[in-house]
Design a protein around this motif. Structure first.
Motif, mmCIF file in Angstrom:
data_model
loop_
_atom_site.group_PDB
_atom_site.id
_atom_site.type_symbol
_atom_site.label_atom_id
_atom_site.label_comp_id
_atom_site.label_asym_id
_atom_site.label_seq_id
_atom_site.Cartn_x
_atom_site.Cartn_y
_atom_site.Cartn_z
ATOM 1 N N LEU A 73 -14.950 7.281 -8.858
ATOM 2 C CA LEU A 73 -14.392 8.928 -8.510
ATOM 3 C C LEU A 73 -13.571 9.050 -7.238
ATOM 4 O O LEU A 73 -13.286 8.291 -6.659
ATOM 5 C CB LEU A 73 -15.910 9.323 -7.919
ATOM 6 C CG LEU A 73 -17.111 9.243 -8.992
ATOM 7 C CD1 LEU A 73 -18.064 9.982 -8.827
ATOM 8 C CD2 LEU A 73 -16.399 9.948 -10.389
ATOM 9 N N GLN A 74 -13.304 10.539 -7.046
ATOM 10 C CA GLN A 74 -12.232 10.540 -5.686
ATOM 11 C C GLN A 74 -12.905 11.508 -4.709
ATOM 12 O O GLN A 74 -13.507 11.839 -5.242
ATOM 13 C CB GLN A 74 -10.797 11.458 -6.296
ATOM 14 C CG GLN A 74 -10.170 10.345 -7.279
ATOM 15 C CD GLN A 74 -8.797 11.559 -7.799
ATOM 16 O OE1 GLN A 74 -9.224 12.835 -8.573
ATOM 17 N NE2 GLN A 74 -8.243 11.853 -7.779
ATOM 18 N N VAL A 75 -12.153 11.305 -3.868
ATOM 19 C CA VAL A 75 -13.147 11.849 -2.084
ATOM 20 C C VAL A 75 -12.061 13.322 -1.546
ATOM 21 O O VAL A 75 -10.675 12.398 -1.437
ATOM 22 C CB VAL A 75 -13.524 10.749 -1.092
ATOM 23 C CG1 VAL A 75 -13.840 11.477 -0.530
ATOM 24 C CG2 VAL A 75 -14.607 10.401 -1.869
ATOM 25 N N ALA A 76 -12.336 14.080 -1.626
ATOM 26 C CA ALA A 76 -11.172 15.185 -0.447
ATOM 27 C C ALA A 76 -12.438 15.387 0.322
ATOM 28 O O ALA A 76 -12.336 15.684 0.489
ATOM 29 C CB ALA A 76 -10.908 16.087 -1.296
ATOM 30 N N VAL A 77 -10.953 14.915 1.477
ATOM 31 C CA VAL A 77 -11.819 15.400 2.560
ATOM 32 C C VAL A 77 -10.996 16.293 3.534
ATOM 33 O O VAL A 77 -9.401 16.140 3.872
ATOM 34 C CB VAL A 77 -11.612 14.066 3.976
ATOM 35 C CG1 VAL A 77 -12.207 13.861 5.361
ATOM 36 C CG2 VAL A 77 -12.171 13.151 3.485
ATOM 37 N N GLY A 127 -14.735 13.608 -6.954
ATOM 38 C CA GLY A 127 -16.273 13.404 -7.043
ATOM 39 C C GLY A 127 -17.020 14.253 -5.434
ATOM 40 O O GLY A 127 -18.107 14.094 -4.919
ATOM 41 N N LEU A 128 -16.358 13.774 -4.498
ATOM 42 C CA LEU A 128 -17.221 14.085 -2.952
ATOM 43 C C LEU A 128 -16.570 15.163 -2.826
ATOM 44 O O LEU A 128 -15.012 14.658 -2.383
ATOM 45 C CB LEU A 128 -17.779 13.268 -2.733
ATOM 46 C CG LEU A 128 -18.046 13.772 -1.133
ATOM 47 C CD1 LEU A 128 -19.291 14.160 -1.209
ATOM 48 C CD2 LEU A 128 -18.040 11.901 0.301
ATOM 49 N N ILE A 129 -15.883 16.213 -1.970
ATOM 50 C CA ILE A 129 -15.487 17.057 -0.780
ATOM 51 C C ILE A 129 -16.746 16.914 0.488
ATOM 52 O O ILE A 129 -17.184 17.299 0.675
ATOM 53 C CB ILE A 129 -15.801 18.846 -1.254
ATOM 54 C CG1 ILE A 129 -14.941 18.807 -2.366
ATOM 55 C CG2 ILE A 129 -14.597 19.125 0.059
ATOM 56 C CD1 ILE A 129 -14.920 20.294 -3.219
ATOM 57 N N VAL A 130 -16.099 16.473 1.690
ATOM 58 C CA VAL A 130 -16.179 16.501 2.825
ATOM 59 C C VAL A 130 -15.318 17.369 4.003
ATOM 60 O O VAL A 130 -14.178 17.992 3.667
ATOM 61 C CB VAL A 130 -16.406 15.425 3.594
ATOM 62 C CG1 VAL A 130 -16.379 15.062 4.755
ATOM 63 C CG2 VAL A 130 -16.314 14.109 2.743
ATOM 64 N N VAL A 131 -16.376 19.283 4.810
ATOM 65 C CA VAL A 131 -15.690 19.726 4.946
ATOM 66 C C VAL A 131 -15.977 19.295 6.521
ATOM 67 O O VAL A 131 -17.261 19.735 6.874
ATOM 68 C CB VAL A 131 -15.842 21.304 4.220
ATOM 69 C CG1 VAL A 131 -15.391 22.218 5.434
ATOM 70 C CG2 VAL A 131 -16.482 21.051 3.716
ATOM 71 N N ASP A 132 -14.761 19.422 7.251
ATOM 72 C CA ASP A 132 -15.175 19.054 8.345
ATOM 73 C C ASP A 132 -14.999 19.923 9.413
ATOM 74 O O ASP A 132 -13.552 21.221 9.204
ATOM 75 C CB ASP A 132 -14.412 17.667 9.335
ATOM 76 C CG ASP A 132 -14.874 17.529 10.308
ATOM 77 O OD1 ASP A 132 -15.938 17.906 11.200
ATOM 78 O OD2 ASP A 132 -14.026 16.273 11.145
ATOM 79 N N GLU A 133 -16.283 20.053 10.532
ATOM 80 C CA GLU A 133 -15.618 22.118 11.646
ATOM 81 C C GLU A 133 -15.372 23.389 10.277
ATOM 82 O O GLU A 133 -15.220 23.980 10.386
ATOM 83 C CB GLU A 133 -14.609 21.367 12.619
ATOM 84 C CG GLU A 133 -14.564 20.943 13.338
ATOM 85 C CD GLU A 133 -16.282 20.241 14.293
ATOM 86 O OE1 GLU A 133 -16.949 21.473 14.011
ATOM 87 O OE2 GLU A 133 -16.573 19.843 14.553
ATOM 88 N N GLU A 134 -16.536 23.756 9.252
ATOM 89 C CA GLU A 134 -16.820 24.578 8.435
ATOM 90 C C GLU A 134 -16.544 26.047 9.085
ATOM 91 O O GLU A 134 -15.903 26.939 8.634
ATOM 92 C CB GLU A 134 -18.237 24.859 7.961
ATOM 93 C CG GLU A 134 -18.116 25.869 7.129
ATOM 94 C CD GLU A 134 -19.373 26.020 6.638
ATOM 95 O OE1 GLU A 134 -19.798 26.158 5.222
ATOM 96 O OE2 GLU A 134 -19.553 25.789 7.866
ATOM 97 N N ALA A 170 -20.433 8.315 2.940
ATOM 98 C CA ALA A 170 -20.335 8.639 2.004
ATOM 99 C C ALA A 170 -19.008 8.448 1.199
ATOM 100 O O ALA A 170 -19.050 8.082 -0.276
ATOM 101 C CB ALA A 170 -20.948 10.277 1.933
ATOM 102 N N ALA A 171 -17.586 8.466 1.361
ATOM 103 C CA ALA A 171 -16.459 8.372 0.722
ATOM 104 C C ALA A 171 -16.371 6.885 0.446
ATOM 105 O O ALA A 171 -16.072 6.436 -1.435
ATOM 106 C CB ALA A 171 -15.727 8.875 1.830
#
Length: 960
Positions: free
Chosen positions: A461-465, A535-542, A452-453
């Motif tokens: 676009l930018q990606v925030a993990v 453009g994308l936020i990836v949230v690990d272990e919300e 996805a990233a």
């Protein structure tokens, strides 16, 4: 445990008491007990059945231990007892070293038990290893009686005659994979053309059909247009390039053939047997019933499930679920109608059973229905608002994306591919994605996030993990940097492991758009971070983030894509996903060769822990020793120094400086310590395949999801992993702690994270999805029925029916044909397995699903017995009845009666016309019932006739 008397079901502890009563000084290991239990049945079992408790005890005492023990040792079996005399035994190079090491390990355990017995002042009569295991000389002697072949490496100096003797290792393309300035597939094509010029037949070995197709696409993209898929070597021809499904790890060349393996090209690629566990199957497993559970019947309310009961209906056996209600009233629910009940929830002991025929259940259901309809309207509004929003649209899965995916060093599971497909579809839709990926630790969620990233970053676009801990963010940074090497994507890290200067530089690059992917902790949620084109936020272990962090996330994600990864989502997140507010993808298929972690809940026993840690050390692995508090670490350090001096250990906890912590973790990762003694800081963020033993001190002080995450730290390789959850000796656990440990121990299968989250939803409730207040309506009707009612309400409102449609309008036809309806115990012995099969059977909606289910039964349990064949036929009739709105089917030797529901989807005019064409066999009565006459003396003929009639009607009389 059915080791002695099936009726009294004696436990392992009682077996110890029986077996060891005359010889209490002997200390049996768990291996020994397992062997003794099996051989006990062989030695003492009577022709008429299993031995009783009293008879076994009396006979043991009467014979005396000296006569009794040899009965077992004479019966011990070894591996060689299972091999046919003519079997060929293949030996890998280091096999004898491994055998010697295993025997030494058993000897060490023996010495440890003797020392422990001596230290406790007990007689040191411990069973020696020679009574349970072969010695090295015995193993060699047994091996000498067999025909053996010794394997050696492909490029070993020894040469044999024949074609394989002239073979040599093929090209590996290692340098091309690691050098970003070289195009890997261009190098592969050059090598292929060289082999063809030398007059050789070129074959590329792919792990699977999908891999073969993908490789052909890559070759075509790089100039080889005549690549074709073949079945085997024989079909491969010159000068074409052939791609075949051949499971080899590395290629070779001889005078005629150049074989290039997929692993040679793409790196470590692992084969996998084709297995797929659908999301529906996972959800059904989460809803598994056990005797004593409270259930909810859609018509009768809360009752207690007591088990399966076989009754005779018209002289044919019929399995039914026995449901008990207030006052002892009972209902026998036929297994083909099992979808009418659902689990009430695990925390359900306080609720009173409903009374059959009483009005309390209908009142509660109506009250919940009204509240649910109000909530459904709000959900529809939210969904409509979300549909109106626009998000940046990314480019689709083109050749560049396929090339990036090809560098994934494993074969994707079906679940993983499905999740990736869902994410790609979301990203290219132009609407904001809000998807939850639910999958166990190590099941491939990160790869979904990587792809996805990649799509988002390559679209400009930018990606925030965002990860919950510095350790996990550091690991993600390493993974993303490695996978994005050679691509025009700049990856940056932002956490307390980064210096202030580097952090300031990263924030500047985020603001001016130079940074494409940034990975960090909640530091990324600070007001000082300003993304230029997020453009994308990836949230690990919300579940590890607090309320303030989530509120900040809501501000950020108004018009961007959001991907949430979790092994054990919090109840509200899970319920939102199940309801459809958030999209859900489940990854339940384990990676190749992954074994479930053996989990033991035990009191703190120095000998057991010593054995566990030494076993891991002897097999070349590492272990985690986890404590709930920093204050517990000094005691455990002293324990390791005194009780297990053979192992070296490192200590890590959250109060260490970032540099100290990073150095410690790096040292452990590099194998500089046998044991990592730590707090729950290791709960997420460490991926060390060599670490396969976990000991948790005071496991009762951890939460359910915490324990599950900690257990996920081990078992990430091909070796069997072990988890020991220790409690304080002779101390009573709280009810909640005991329940958590029992749940974790019961969830020992792979991919249980979704099921654990469902237990959590049961225990804690999901709350009101749209606000802070907790919803008492879940408690009124039960978790599963509440979920179904909410889904039905949303569906009704979306279809424009509003209140006209009955919420949770579940119904199931009554079918009385005099046929056997059951899965016999002789076919599937395990009761819980039979019940889960019944539940799955009740959910089938088409003939294709039914045929697939039948094929699975044959694969798992063997040819279908006649009763189960009839059950599958009943299911086919039921599916047709549901489609036609037939509420009841009753058939006998001379005919059948079909009763329709008032709102059946039947066109009355067409039905009358259909009956008019068959006046001699069909008659439509004024009370909306159809009478069919015929001569059907036995159940198979009745089933066939009724099914044929329903199929004719469905083809002719359904509304178009």
């Amino acid at each position: 445990a059915r080791y002695f008397d099936p009726e009294t079901q004696r436990s392992t502890t009682e077996i110890r008491e029986i077996v060891l009563a005359p010889v209490s000084e002997i200390d049996f290991s768990d291996d020994a007990l397992a062997i003794l239990r099996r051989n006990f049945m062989a030695a003492f079992g009577s022709p008429g059945g299993d031995p009783t408790y009293e008879a076994a005890r009396d006979r043991i005492r009467r014979q005396g231990v000296e006569q009794w023990l040899p009965l077992f040792y004479d019966k011990l079996e070894t591996l060689f007892d299972y091999l046919a005399p003519q079997a060929l035994v293949g030996l890998d190079q280091p096999v004898m070293d491994h055998v010697a090491e295993r025997i030494d390990q058993a000897q060490d355990y023996f010495e440890a038990r003797k020392l422990a017995a001596k230290g406790a002042g007990a007689p040191a009569h411990v069973l020696p290893p020679g009574r349970l295991y072969l010695t090295l000389d015995e193993f060699k002697a047994d091996l000498d009686t067999r025909t053996t072949v010794q394997f050696s490496a492909q490029d070993a100096p020894e040469k044999t005659s024949g074609v394989l003797g002239r073979a040599r290792a093929g090209r590996r393309f290692v340098a091309e994979r690691v050098d970003p300035s070289i195009n890997l597939f261009d190098a592969v094509v050059r090598h292929i053309r060289e082999r063809q010029a030398a007059g050789k037949k070129v074959v590329i070995a792919a792990w699977s059909t999908g891999s073969a197709s993908r490789l052909v696409g890559f070759l075509e993209d790089h100039g080889i247009s005549r690549a074709r898929i073949v079945a085997n070597f024989t079909e491969a021809t010159k000068p074409d390039v052939s791609v075949a499904e051949i499971a080899v790890e590395s290629g070779f060349e001889d005078d005629d053939i150049a074989l290039i393996s997929e692993q040679d090209i793409l790196g470590d690629k692992l084969a996998r047997p084709r297995r797929r566990k659908s999301s529906a199957a996972v959800i059904a497993e989460a809803a598994a019933l056990a005797a004593g559970d409270l259930i909810v019947h859609v018509d009768h309310g809360v009752g207690r499930y007591e088990g399966l009961k076989t009754v005779k209906v018209h002289d044919a056996p019929h399995d039914c679920l026995e449901l008990v209600y207030a006052g002892g009233d009972k209902i026998l629910l036929p297994v083909e109608n099992v979808e009418l009940i659902s689990r009430y929830g695990s925390e359900s002991g306080e609720s009173a059973l409903d009374r059959l025929g009483g009005g309390g259940w209908q009142t509660r259901k109506a009250r919940a229905k009204k509240k649910i309809m109000d909530m459904a309207e709000d959900l529809i509004r939210l969904a409509a608002e979300r549909e109106m929003k626009r998000a940046p649209k990314t480019d689709g899965a083109d050749g560049v994306f396929r090339e990036f995916c090809a560098r994934f060093p494993y074969e994707e599971t079906d679940d993983q591919l499905s999740a990736i497909e869902d994410v790609v579809k979301d990203l290219t839709s132009g609407k904001p994605m809000d998807r939850l990926i639910c999958g166990d630790v190590g099941f491939g969620k990160t790869e979904v996030a990587l792809r996805a990233a990649f799509l988002v970053a390559m679209s400009g676009l930018q990606v925030a993990v965002i990860a919950p801990t510095t350790l996990l963010s550091r690991q993600h940074f390493g993974t993303f940097s490695e996978r994005f090497a050679g691509w025009p994507i700049k990856v940056r890290h932002l956490s307390r492991f980064v210096t202030a200067r580097e952090a300031a530089h990263t924030r500047e690059e985020i603001a001016n758009g130079e940074c494409d992917v940034v990975i960090g902790t909640h530091a990324l949620l600070a007001k000082t971070i300003n993304f230029k084109r997020l453009g994308l936020i990836v949230v690990d272990e919300e579940q590890r983030f607090g309320v303030k962090h989530k509120e900040r996330l809501k501000e950020l994600k108004a018009d961007v894509h959001v991907l949430t990864l979790s092994a054990t989502p919090i109840p509200r997140t899970l319920q939102m996903a199940l309801t459809g507010i958030r999209d859900l993808s489940i990854i339940a298929t384990p990676p190749i060769d992954r074994l479930a972690v053996r989990t033991y809940v035990v009191e703190f026993d120095p000998v057991t822990i010593r054995e566990a840690l030494l076993r891991e050390r002897y097999r070349g692995g590492q272990a985690y020793f986890v404590a709930p508090r920093v204050a517990d670490l000094p005691f455990l350090e002293r324990f390791l120094r005194e009780q297990v001096p053979e192992v070296s250990f490192l200590t890590a906890h959250g109060q260490m400086t970032p540099t100290e912590l990073e150095d410690t973790m790096t040292a452990f990762y590099d194998g500089k310590g046998d044991v990592l003694l730590a707090t729950s800081i290791v709960e997420s963020g460490l991926d060390i395949p060599r670490a396969n033993t976990l000991v948790i001190h005071r496991a009762d002080m951890f939460g359910l999801a915490q324990l599950y995450q900690l257990r996920g730290r081990v078992g990430r390789a091909k070796l069997r992993a072990y988890a020991y959850l220790t409690t304080v000796e002779d101390e009573q656990l709280t009810e909640g702690a005991e329940k958590r440990l029992k749940v974790l121990q019961s969830l020992d299968s792979l991919g249980s994270g979704f099921i654990l989250a469902s237990h959590d939803l049961d225990m804690r409730g999901g709350g009101n999805l749209l606000g802070e207040e907790q919803s008492g309506h879940i408690r009124e009707v039960g978790v599963e029925l509440y979920q179904q009612m909410l889904e039905d309400a949303v569906t009704a409102l979306r279809s424009g029916e509003g209140g006209e449609r009955e919420v949770a309008d579940d119904w199931s036809p009554q079918i009385d044909i005099g046929a056997a309806v059951l899965i016999p115990e002789r076919y599937v012995e395990d009761l819980s397995t039979r019940l889960s099969l019944y539940r799955r059977l009740a959910d089938l909606e088409s003939d294709d699903e039914r045929e697939s289910f039948a094929a699975e039964l044959i694969d798992r349990f063997g040819p279908l017995p006649s009763e189960t064949e009839q059950l599958l036929e009943i299911t086919a009739v039921k599916i047709l009845c549901k489609h036609l709105g037939v509420a009841k089917v009753s058939a006998g030797p001379k005919g059948a009666l079909l009763a329709f529901r008032p709102n059946a989807p039947i066109d009355g005019g067409q039905l009358v016309a259909y009956v008019g064409k068959h006046t001699q066999t069909l008659k439509l009565r004024p009370d909306n019932k159809l009478v069919a006459s015929g001569s059907w003396p036995d159940a198979p003929r009745r089933l066939h006739a009724v099914r044929a009639l329903l199929k004719d009607m469905s083809a002719i009389a359904l509304k178009r």
